[in-house]
Write a protein that holds these residues in place. Structure first.
Motif, mmCIF file in Angstrom:
data_model
loop_
_atom_site.group_PDB
_atom_site.id
_atom_site.type_symbol
_atom_site.label_atom_id
_atom_site.label_comp_id
_atom_site.label_asym_id
_atom_site.label_seq_id
_atom_site.Cartn_x
_atom_site.Cartn_y
_atom_site.Cartn_z
ATOM 1 N N LYS A 184 38.709 -7.261 22.210
ATOM 2 C CA LYS A 184 38.193 -8.539 21.699
ATOM 3 C C LYS A 184 36.683 -8.560 21.692
ATOM 4 O O LYS A 184 36.027 -7.900 22.497
ATOM 5 C CB LYS A 184 38.743 -9.731 22.481
ATOM 6 C CG LYS A 184 38.052 -10.097 23.762
ATOM 7 C CD LYS A 184 38.489 -11.506 24.223
ATOM 8 C CE LYS A 184 38.269 -11.692 25.705
ATOM 9 N NZ LYS A 184 38.631 -13.025 26.197
ATOM 10 N N ILE A 185 36.183 -9.338 20.761
ATOM 11 C CA ILE A 185 34.772 -9.693 20.755
ATOM 12 C C ILE A 185 34.726 -11.053 21.444
ATOM 13 O O ILE A 185 35.272 -12.032 20.948
ATOM 14 C CB ILE A 185 34.227 -9.800 19.310
ATOM 15 C CG1 ILE A 185 34.436 -8.478 18.553
ATOM 16 C CG2 ILE A 185 32.761 -10.217 19.319
ATOM 17 C CD1 ILE A 185 33.673 -7.287 19.108
ATOM 18 N N ALA A 245 44.293 -0.049 6.379
ATOM 19 C CA ALA A 245 45.086 -0.966 7.212
ATOM 20 C C ALA A 245 44.199 -2.080 7.779
ATOM 21 O O ALA A 245 44.592 -3.256 7.795
ATOM 22 C CB ALA A 245 45.758 -0.193 8.347
ATOM 23 N N ALA A 246 43.010 -1.720 8.229
ATOM 24 C CA ALA A 246 42.095 -2.715 8.813
ATOM 25 C C ALA A 246 41.692 -3.741 7.761
ATOM 26 O O ALA A 246 41.608 -4.944 8.034
ATOM 27 C CB ALA A 246 40.866 -2.018 9.389
ATOM 28 N N TYR A 265 32.097 -13.284 8.904
ATOM 29 C CA TYR A 265 31.849 -12.460 10.098
ATOM 30 C C TYR A 265 33.156 -12.193 10.849
ATOM 31 O O TYR A 265 33.428 -11.078 11.286
ATOM 32 C CB TYR A 265 30.830 -13.170 10.997
ATOM 33 C CG TYR A 265 30.477 -12.391 12.244
ATOM 34 C CD1 TYR A 265 30.059 -11.066 12.177
ATOM 35 C CD2 TYR A 265 30.559 -12.992 13.501
ATOM 36 C CE1 TYR A 265 29.742 -10.357 13.324
ATOM 37 C CE2 TYR A 265 30.238 -12.287 14.653
ATOM 38 C CZ TYR A 265 29.834 -10.972 14.561
ATOM 39 O OH TYR A 265 29.535 -10.274 15.698
ATOM 40 N N ARG A 266 34.004 -13.241 10.966
ATOM 41 C CA ARG A 266 35.295 -13.040 11.650
ATOM 42 C C ARG A 266 36.146 -12.017 10.884
ATOM 43 O O ARG A 266 36.800 -11.162 11.481
ATOM 44 C CB ARG A 266 36.050 -14.368 11.788
ATOM 45 C CG ARG A 266 35.498 -15.253 12.879
ATOM 46 C CD ARG A 266 36.457 -16.398 13.194
ATOM 47 N NE ARG A 266 36.165 -16.985 14.486
ATOM 48 C CZ ARG A 266 35.281 -17.969 14.699
ATOM 49 N NH1 ARG A 266 34.607 -18.460 13.706
ATOM 50 N NH2 ARG A 266 35.088 -18.433 15.923
ATOM 51 N N GLN A 267 36.116 -12.113 9.552
ATOM 52 C CA GLN A 267 36.894 -11.159 8.747
ATOM 53 C C GLN A 267 36.371 -9.730 8.999
ATOM 54 O O GLN A 267 37.154 -8.793 9.173
ATOM 55 C CB GLN A 267 36.743 -11.538 7.280
ATOM 56 C CG GLN A 267 37.797 -10.917 6.406
ATOM 57 C CD GLN A 267 37.729 -11.422 4.973
ATOM 58 O OE1 GLN A 267 36.709 -11.953 4.524
ATOM 59 N NE2 GLN A 267 38.810 -11.244 4.250
ATOM 60 N N HIS A 268 35.065 -9.614 9.073
ATOM 61 C CA HIS A 268 34.448 -8.313 9.356
ATOM 62 C C HIS A 268 34.879 -7.802 10.746
ATOM 63 O O HIS A 268 35.205 -6.620 10.917
ATOM 64 C CB HIS A 268 32.921 -8.461 9.277
ATOM 65 C CG HIS A 268 32.173 -7.290 9.819
ATOM 66 N ND1 HIS A 268 32.025 -6.112 9.124
ATOM 67 C CD2 HIS A 268 31.553 -7.102 11.022
ATOM 68 C CE1 HIS A 268 31.340 -5.251 9.862
ATOM 69 N NE2 HIS A 268 31.038 -5.819 11.021
ATOM 70 N N LEU A 269 34.926 -8.724 11.716
ATOM 71 C CA LEU A 269 35.320 -8.314 13.072
ATOM 72 C C LEU A 269 36.785 -7.874 13.123
ATOM 73 O O LEU A 269 37.140 -6.959 13.879
ATOM 74 C CB LEU A 269 35.083 -9.446 14.078
ATOM 75 C CG LEU A 269 33.625 -9.806 14.344
ATOM 76 C CD1 LEU A 269 33.539 -10.953 15.347
ATOM 77 C CD2 LEU A 269 32.837 -8.604 14.852
ATOM 78 N N ARG A 271 38.278 -6.322 10.776
ATOM 79 C CA ARG A 271 38.262 -4.955 10.226
ATOM 80 C C ARG A 271 37.795 -3.951 11.266
ATOM 81 O O ARG A 271 38.442 -2.939 11.493
ATOM 82 C CB ARG A 271 37.328 -4.900 9.014
ATOM 83 C CG ARG A 271 38.039 -5.011 7.712
ATOM 84 C CD ARG A 271 37.317 -4.421 6.515
ATOM 85 N NE ARG A 271 35.883 -4.581 6.453
ATOM 86 C CZ ARG A 271 35.252 -5.648 5.966
ATOM 87 N NH1 ARG A 271 35.938 -6.680 5.527
ATOM 88 N NH2 ARG A 271 33.944 -5.690 5.916
ATOM 89 N N THR A 272 36.680 -4.270 11.928
ATOM 90 C CA THR A 272 36.140 -3.276 12.868
ATOM 91 C C THR A 272 37.068 -3.115 14.075
ATOM 92 O O THR A 272 37.317 -1.994 14.525
ATOM 93 C CB THR A 272 34.727 -3.651 13.355
ATOM 94 O OG1 THR A 272 34.770 -4.950 13.952
ATOM 95 C CG2 THR A 272 33.718 -3.654 12.228
ATOM 96 N N GLU A 273 37.618 -4.217 14.587
ATOM 97 C CA GLU A 273 38.420 -4.118 15.821
ATOM 98 C C GLU A 273 39.787 -3.497 15.566
ATOM 99 O O GLU A 273 40.289 -2.731 16.383
ATOM 100 C CB GLU A 273 38.537 -5.489 16.497
ATOM 101 C CG GLU A 273 37.214 -6.026 17.002
ATOM 102 C CD GLU A 273 36.393 -4.959 17.730
ATOM 103 O OE1 GLU A 273 36.813 -4.518 18.807
ATOM 104 O OE2 GLU A 273 35.345 -4.554 17.198
ATOM 105 N N VAL A 274 40.396 -3.817 14.420
ATOM 106 C CA VAL A 274 41.678 -3.162 14.096
ATOM 107 C C VAL A 274 41.424 -1.666 13.897
ATOM 108 O O VAL A 274 42.174 -0.823 14.408
ATOM 109 C CB VAL A 274 42.340 -3.791 12.848
ATOM 110 C CG1 VAL A 274 43.514 -2.942 12.355
ATOM 111 C CG2 VAL A 274 42.825 -5.210 13.159
#
Ligand SMILES: Cc1cc2nc3c(=O)[nH]c(=O)nc-3n(C[C@H](O)[C@H](O)[C@H](O)COP(=O)(O)OP(=O)(O)OC[C@H]3O[C@@H](n4cnc5c(N)ncnc54)[C@H](O)[C@@H]3O)c2cc1C
Length: 285
Positions: A184-185, A245-246, A265-269, A271-274
């Motif tokens: 998590k962020i 997939a991300a 920004y949440r959408q970007h997060l 992507r990066t976290e998945v």
């Protein structure tokens, strides 16, 4: 910051709680750890006439590990963090509990209180979605179960009726070799998830044979990233597959926007976290 006056009952059984709730459900509130409800009362965002303390009810307590795993709604975050048996079978509980808030909150807050409250930024919703859990609910017409993905309905809204109690979380035993990740962020002030990603996955002969992804923090309620998981089945976790997939996960639900993080920004997060969670399954981080 003083709550409106209320009657207080410390219940001793589930049937007592259900009986009390039936009398005037609109003006009655349950209290478990109190870490969300007490501030809400003090701010007078809720002013129930009756507060039922469920903290002493044995039927809502305990971690049982057998053919299925049962976690009582009153189980505290700190107990989920400390359980070695649970850690050996489902390490994602340790991964998530370890980054919930601080020791004070972990020592009082309960998993059932967190799920019933359905804060869109809470950690457990993503975890129980990734574990394909079922929630056991008791009410005046008996007991029922509901899948985790159907339990979360909207911001602070669940499938619980006002006269029902969340009793336990039931989780199927994972297949041998299933790997889990929780990332998590954190919001820097509260520790809540700006975005949280829970993954459970198994690989066979180098390809994904089973995968679930739960996402919290991003949208009005936690959700399963089905488009991403459907896409991943039967594929090896190479860079392009992970990125696709991300992206699918990030496009599944409209994201929330607030003063701390925009929807983009949440959408970007997501992507990066998945992507990071999936890459770590094949040692590619
Ligand atoms: C400073 C701070 C930081 C936090 N950080 C995080 C974080 O990083 N991540 C995170 O996930 N959470 C976080 N939390 C939330 C916390 O972890 C608790 O999970 C949360 O407060 C709710 O649990 P509780 O047991 O305290 O519930 P309570 O406050 O007692 O109840 C919350 C709501 O759920 C209802 N309820 C409780 N139990 C049941 C039940 N069994 N059946 C039906 N309804 C029920 C109550 O009526 C009430 O409406 C934080 C809280 C604080 C105060």
């Amino acid at each position: 910051m003083i709550p409106a006056s209320f009657e207080y009952v410390r219940a001793t059984s589930l049937s007592e709680v259900i009986g009390l709730l039936q009398k005037d459900p609109d003006n009655t509130k349950l209290v478990a750890g109190g870490h969300t409800l007490i501030p809400t009362l003090k701010l007078r965002l809720a002013s129930p006439a009756l507060l039922i303390d469920i903290g002493g009810i044995g039927e809502l307590k305990g971690i049982e590990i057998g053919d299925r795993i049962r976690i009582g709604a009153l189980t505290k975050h700190a107990e989920l963090l400390a359980s070695k048996e649970l850690h050996d079978m489902l390490p994602i509980f340790h991964q998530a509990a370890d980054i919930i808030a601080d020791p004070q909150v972990r020592n009082r807050g309960t998993i059932g209180g967190s799920l019933a409250n359905a804060d869109p930024a809470a950690d457990w919703p993503a975890v129980i979605i990734a574990l394909k859990a079922e929630l056991e609910i008791a009410g005046p017409s008996g007991s029922r179960r509901i899948g985790a993905t159907d339990f979360f309905v909207d911001i602070f809204t669940t499938a619980l009726e006002i006269d029902e109690v969340l009793v336990a979380i039931h989780i199927p035993r994972p297949d041998a070799g299933t790997q889990f990740r929780y990332r998590k962020i954190r919001h820097p002030a509260s520790g809540y998830a700006v975005v949280g990603v829970a993954v459970g996955a198994s690989m066979k002969d180098g390809v994904v044979s089973n995968v679930t992804i739960g996402i919290t923090g991003a949208a009005g309620h936690a959700f399963a990233a089905d488009a991403a998981t459907d896409y991943l089945i039967g594929k090896s976790l190479g860079r392009e597959t992970i990125e696709r997939a991300a992206r699918l996960a990030s496009e599944q639900a409209p994201c929330l926007s607030d003063h701390y993080a925009s929807a983009e920004y949440r959408q970007h997060l997501i992507r990066t976290e998945v992507a990071r969670a999936l890459a770590s399954l094949v040692g590619a981080t």
